[in-house]
Design a protein around this motif. Structure first.
Motif, mmCIF file in Angstrom:
data_model
loop_
_atom_site.group_PDB
_atom_site.id
_atom_site.type_symbol
_atom_site.label_atom_id
_atom_site.label_comp_id
_atom_site.label_asym_id
_atom_site.label_seq_id
_atom_site.Cartn_x
_atom_site.Cartn_y
_atom_site.Cartn_z
ATOM 1 N N ASP A 158 0.830 -1.200 0.000
ATOM 2 C CA ASP A 158 0.000 0.000 0.000
ATOM 3 C C ASP A 158 0.863 1.248 0.000
ATOM 4 O OD1 ASP A 158 -2.390 -1.439 0.057
ATOM 5 O OD2 ASP A 158 -2.164 -1.748 2.232
ATOM 6 N N ASP A 159 0.239 2.381 -0.369
ATOM 7 C CA ASP A 159 0.944 3.654 -0.459
ATOM 8 C C ASP A 159 1.370 4.165 0.911
ATOM 9 O OD1 ASP A 159 -1.319 3.946 -2.928
ATOM 10 O OD2 ASP A 159 0.779 4.432 -3.385
ATOM 11 N N ASP A 160 0.736 3.691 1.956
ATOM 12 C CA ASP A 160 1.045 4.149 3.299
ATOM 13 C C ASP A 160 2.458 3.711 3.675
ATOM 14 O OD1 ASP A 160 -0.780 3.921 6.454
ATOM 15 O OD2 ASP A 160 0.547 5.452 5.629
ATOM 16 N N ASN A 161 3.038 4.365 4.675
ATOM 17 C CA ASN A 161 4.408 4.054 5.070
ATOM 18 C C ASN A 161 4.518 2.636 5.608
ATOM 19 O OD1 ASN A 161 2.975 4.535 7.378
ATOM 20 N ND2 ASN A 161 4.525 5.849 8.347
ATOM 21 N N ASN A 162 5.619 1.992 5.300
ATOM 22 C CA ASN A 162 5.958 0.642 5.745
ATOM 23 C C ASN A 162 4.924 -0.404 5.336
ATOM 24 O OD1 ASN A 162 8.288 1.590 6.961
ATOM 25 N ND2 ASN A 162 7.220 2.011 8.892
ATOM 26 N N GLY A 163 4.074 -0.125 4.392
ATOM 27 C CA GLY A 163 3.128 -1.107 3.884
ATOM 28 C C GLY A 163 2.026 -1.450 4.854
ATOM 29 N N ILE A 164 1.696 -0.539 5.811
ATOM 30 C CA ILE A 164 0.636 -0.811 6.777
ATOM 31 C C ILE A 164 -0.704 -0.545 6.109
ATOM 32 C CG2 ILE A 164 -0.361 -0.126 8.991
ATOM 33 C CD1 ILE A 164 2.441 0.613 9.886
ATOM 34 N N ASP A 165 -1.619 -1.411 6.347
ATOM 35 C CA ASP A 165 -2.962 -1.282 5.794
ATOM 36 C C ASP A 165 -3.623 -0.024 6.379
ATOM 37 O OD1 ASP A 165 -5.545 -1.600 4.911
ATOM 38 O OD2 ASP A 165 -5.649 -3.740 5.382
ATOM 39 N N PRO A 166 -4.204 0.851 5.530
ATOM 40 C CA PRO A 166 -4.796 2.101 6.038
ATOM 41 C C PRO A 166 -5.979 1.865 6.981
ATOM 42 C CG PRO A 166 -5.219 1.843 3.678
ATOM 43 C CD PRO A 166 -4.289 0.753 4.086
ATOM 44 N N ARG A 167 -6.580 0.698 6.954
ATOM 45 C CA ARG A 167 -7.685 0.412 7.870
ATOM 46 C C ARG A 167 -7.220 0.399 9.317
ATOM 47 N NH1 ARG A 167 -9.855 -4.676 4.585
ATOM 48 N NH2 ARG A 167 -7.612 -4.914 4.468
ATOM 49 N N TRP A 168 -5.957 0.028 9.539
ATOM 50 C CA TRP A 168 -5.423 0.023 10.898
ATOM 51 C C TRP A 168 -5.311 1.449 11.448
ATOM 52 C CZ3 TRP A 168 -5.702 -4.079 13.662
ATOM 53 C CH2 TRP A 168 -5.615 -5.343 13.068
ATOM 54 N N ASP A 169 -5.005 2.398 10.550
ATOM 55 C CA ASP A 169 -4.918 3.798 10.981
ATOM 56 C C ASP A 169 -6.251 4.288 11.526
ATOM 57 O OD1 ASP A 169 -2.245 3.995 10.330
ATOM 58 O OD2 ASP A 169 -2.635 4.772 8.303
ATOM 59 N N ILE A 170 -7.339 3.895 10.891
ATOM 60 C CA ILE A 170 -8.674 4.292 11.346
ATOM 61 C C ILE A 170 -8.948 3.723 12.730
ATOM 62 C CG2 ILE A 170 -11.152 4.083 10.866
ATOM 63 C CD1 ILE A 170 -10.401 3.990 7.871
ATOM 64 N N LEU A 171 -8.537 2.491 12.954
ATOM 65 C CA LEU A 171 -8.733 1.877 14.285
ATOM 66 C C LEU A 171 -7.882 2.555 15.338
ATOM 67 C CD1 LEU A 171 -8.896 -1.904 13.344
ATOM 68 C CD2 LEU A 171 -10.777 -0.462 14.110
#
Length: 179
Positions: free
Chosen positions: A162-175
């Motif tokens: 993913d485009d986010d840093n370090n390949g973290i799923d953006p759904r985790w950011d929402i959580l």
């Protein structure tokens, strides 16, 4: 005594005896029509009788009439099969392996028909394709010469992160924002 039986008591020892059989519809009616129901074959059997065993060499040539799995059209499938069996004399009738069969020493006849049917059945392919479909099957095999099914996944390549840093799923950011 059947049409495919051989009187082994009357055979002289240390000599090769030759037998020819023409196999057709009557043969398949007698031994089974599960795998092959039609065809014309010529079977050549050489029996070499010794003191304690008999070597049997089977050479079967002909065409089986098969039905295509794809189009349901009948077609001729050529078969050229060569097999050997050793019949050992012993105290009991027992199949020791695919190539060695123990027969009782008092056995008067060998029934060769069942063996010829089995050798023809072994030569029949699992996937029965009309020759007109063989070309397309060969083309498919050229793309994947080993004939293996290859599974791929975009997640396993490592390039599709993913485009986010370090390949973290953006759904985790929402959580994380919920904390």
């Amino acid at each position: 005594m059947g049409a495919y039986s051989v009187n082994i008591i009357g055979l002289s020892s240390n000599k090769v005896h030759h037998f020819d059989y023409d196999l057709g519809e009557a043969f398949f009616r007698e031994f089974g029509t599960d795998l092959v129901s039609q065809g014309k074959f010529h079977a050549y059997v050489a029996l070499n009788k010794h003191e304690t065993f008999i070597e049997a060499d089977f050479n079967i040539k002909g065409n089986a009439v098969l039905v295509c799995d794809r189009s349901l059209e009948p077609f001729d499938f050529p078969i050229d099969s060569k097999h050997s069996i050793v019949f050992k004399f012993g105290d009991v009738n027992e199949e020791m392996s695919d190539e060695i069969i123990m027969i009782h020493r008092d056995t008067a006849t060998l029934e060769l028909g069942q063996y010829m049917y089995e050798f023809i059945a072994l030569a029949i392919p699992m996937k029965k394709l009309h020759p007109k479909f063989q070309e397309t099957e060969d083309d498919e095999d050229e793309e994947n010469p080993e004939g293996k099914i290859v599974y791929t996944s975009s997640d396993s390549s490592g390039d599709d992160k993913d485009d986010d840093n370090n390949g973290i799923d953006p759904r985790w950011d929402i959580l994380k924002k919920l904390k």
